[in-house]
Design a protein around this motif. Structure first.
Motif, PDB file in Angstrom:
ATOM      1  N   GLU A 257      11.875 -34.418  23.320  1.00  0.00           N
ATOM      2  CA  GLU A 257      11.741 -33.370  24.813  1.00  0.00           C
ATOM      3  C   GLU A 257       9.736 -32.698  25.119  1.00  0.00           C
ATOM      4  OE1 GLU A 257      14.464 -30.909  24.820  1.00  0.00           O
ATOM      5  OE2 GLU A 257      16.968 -31.988  24.616  1.00  0.00           O
ATOM      6  N   ALA A 258       9.539 -32.963  23.924  1.00  0.00           N
ATOM      7  CA  ALA A 258       8.516 -32.098  24.304  1.00  0.00           C
ATOM      8  C   ALA A 258       6.894 -33.062  24.612  1.00  0.00           C
ATOM      9  CB  ALA A 258       8.254 -32.353  22.442  1.00  0.00           C
TER      10      ALA A 258
ATOM     11  N   LEU B 174       7.743 -26.568  23.807  1.00  0.00           N
ATOM     12  CA  LEU B 174       8.606 -25.749  23.298  1.00  0.00           C
ATOM     13  C   LEU B 174       8.460 -26.735  21.442  1.00  0.00           C
ATOM     14  CD1 LEU B 174      11.581 -28.655  24.071  1.00  0.00           C
ATOM     15  CD2 LEU B 174      11.443 -26.798  25.040  1.00  0.00           C
ATOM     16  N   LEU B 175       6.856 -27.456  21.613  1.00  0.00           N
ATOM     17  CA  LEU B 175       6.337 -27.567  20.404  1.00  0.00           C
ATOM     18  C   LEU B 175       5.575 -25.529  19.465  1.00  0.00           C
ATOM     19  CD1 LEU B 175       3.943 -30.681  20.881  1.00  0.00           C
ATOM     20  CD2 LEU B 175       6.437 -30.413  19.562  1.00  0.00           C
TER      21      LEU B 175
ATOM     22  N   ASP C 250      16.325 -36.250  14.114  1.00  0.00           N
ATOM     23  CA  ASP C 250      15.642 -35.278  15.746  1.00  0.00           C
ATOM     24  C   ASP C 250      14.591 -34.923  14.034  1.00  0.00           C
ATOM     25  OD1 ASP C 250      17.738 -35.721  16.653  1.00  0.00           O
ATOM     26  OD2 ASP C 250      19.281 -34.314  15.874  1.00  0.00           O
TER      27      ASP C 250
ATOM     28  N   ASP D  73      11.190 -34.759  18.543  1.00  0.00           N
ATOM     29  CA  ASP D  73      11.509 -34.277  19.290  1.00  0.00           C
ATOM     30  C   ASP D  73      10.521 -34.817  20.139  1.00  0.00           C
ATOM     31  OD1 ASP D  73      12.259 -32.227  21.348  1.00  0.00           O
ATOM     32  OD2 ASP D  73      11.339 -30.653  20.850  1.00  0.00           O
TER      33      ASP D  73
ATOM     34  N   ARG E 226       2.822 -31.384  14.936  1.00  0.00           N
ATOM     35  CA  ARG E 226       4.438 -31.427  15.120  1.00  0.00           C
ATOM     36  C   ARG E 226       5.137 -32.333  15.222  1.00  0.00           C
ATOM     37  NH1 ARG E 226       4.089 -24.959  13.524  1.00  0.00           N
ATOM     38  NH2 ARG E 226       3.630 -25.001  16.898  1.00  0.00           N
ATOM     39  N   GLY E 227       4.380 -32.235  17.009  1.00  0.00           N
ATOM     40  CA  GLY E 227       4.031 -32.872  17.618  1.00  0.00           C
ATOM     41  C   GLY E 227       4.525 -34.513  18.365  1.00  0.00           C
TER      42      GLY E 227
END
Length: 210
Positions: free
Chosen positions: A138-139, A145-146, A133, A136, A174-175
């Motif tokens: 979903e991002a 969400l990031l 995980d 992400d 991050r994403g």
């Protein structure tokens, strides 16, 4: 002097390096992104290359000595670099560095295996990131969400833009940095395919000239 080039065909690379020598540039080293030369008098020499990795230094030294005994001077390459470059010494002997087609084709096979192994290693990295995980997914559908700044989306005006612009580079890192991995994998697989195709073509030449 440095030249930035990339080849997937050994014959074209050899031809280019030989031409550079005739223009007065002595090839001294291959780097990750190109080639290094030193200005020198024009030299009518033949440059050939191989692709081979060695586990032991002794095996690498024996390999270089074998070519030296056949009239080929090792220009650059290490036991772990893979790419090995040779220059013909003198005018005697064959213009080809390999004595048979199988040896000439084998370097493409070894190169193809190297690219395929790199692709597999990055596939494992990508799989590990997904399974833990760390990525992400979903991002991709909801980039908000990031962003970790508390209350960011409730801010207004200058306060919002200051916080948003400050965090955006971190959020992108991050994403979406992982998105580079599939591209890298595809590039490596493409190089593996090209090298394997050249291997088969060289083998077909052997059958044609029988």
């Amino acid at each position: 002097m440095r030249k930035f080039k990339f080849f997937t065909n050994f014959d074209k690379e050899e031809s280019w390096l030989t031409d550079m020598a005739r223009q007065g540039y002595r090839f001294t080293k291959k780097t990750a992104f190109g080639y290094e030369f030193k200005p020198e008098r024009s030299e009518n020499s033949t440059i050939k290359m191989d692709y081979r990795i060695f586990k032991k230094r002794e095996d690498f030294d024996d390999y270089c000595s074998l070519f030296a005994d056949s009239g080929w001077e090792h220009i650059t390459g290490t036991k772990s670099s893979g790419y090995q470059y040779f220059k013909k010494k003198g005018t005697q002997g064959s213009e080809e560095i390999f004595s048979d087609v199988d040896s000439r084709a084998g370097r493409y096979k070894r190169l193809s295996n190297m690219w395929a192994m790199l692709a597999c290693s990055f596939i494992l990295v990508l799989a590990a990131l997904i399974s833990t995980d760390a990525i992400d997914l979903e991002a991709l559908l909801d980039p908000k969400l990031l962003y970790y700044t508390p209350g960011l989306w409730d801010l207004n005006g200058v306060a919002f833009w200051r916080a948003f612009l400050f965090e955006t580079p971190f959020a992108l890192g991050r994403g979406f940095m992982w998105i580079l991995l599939p591209f890298i994998i595809m590039i490596y697989l493409y190089f593996a395919f090209k090298a394997n195709k050249q291997y088969k073509r060289t083998q077909e030449d052997k059958l044609t000239h029988k």
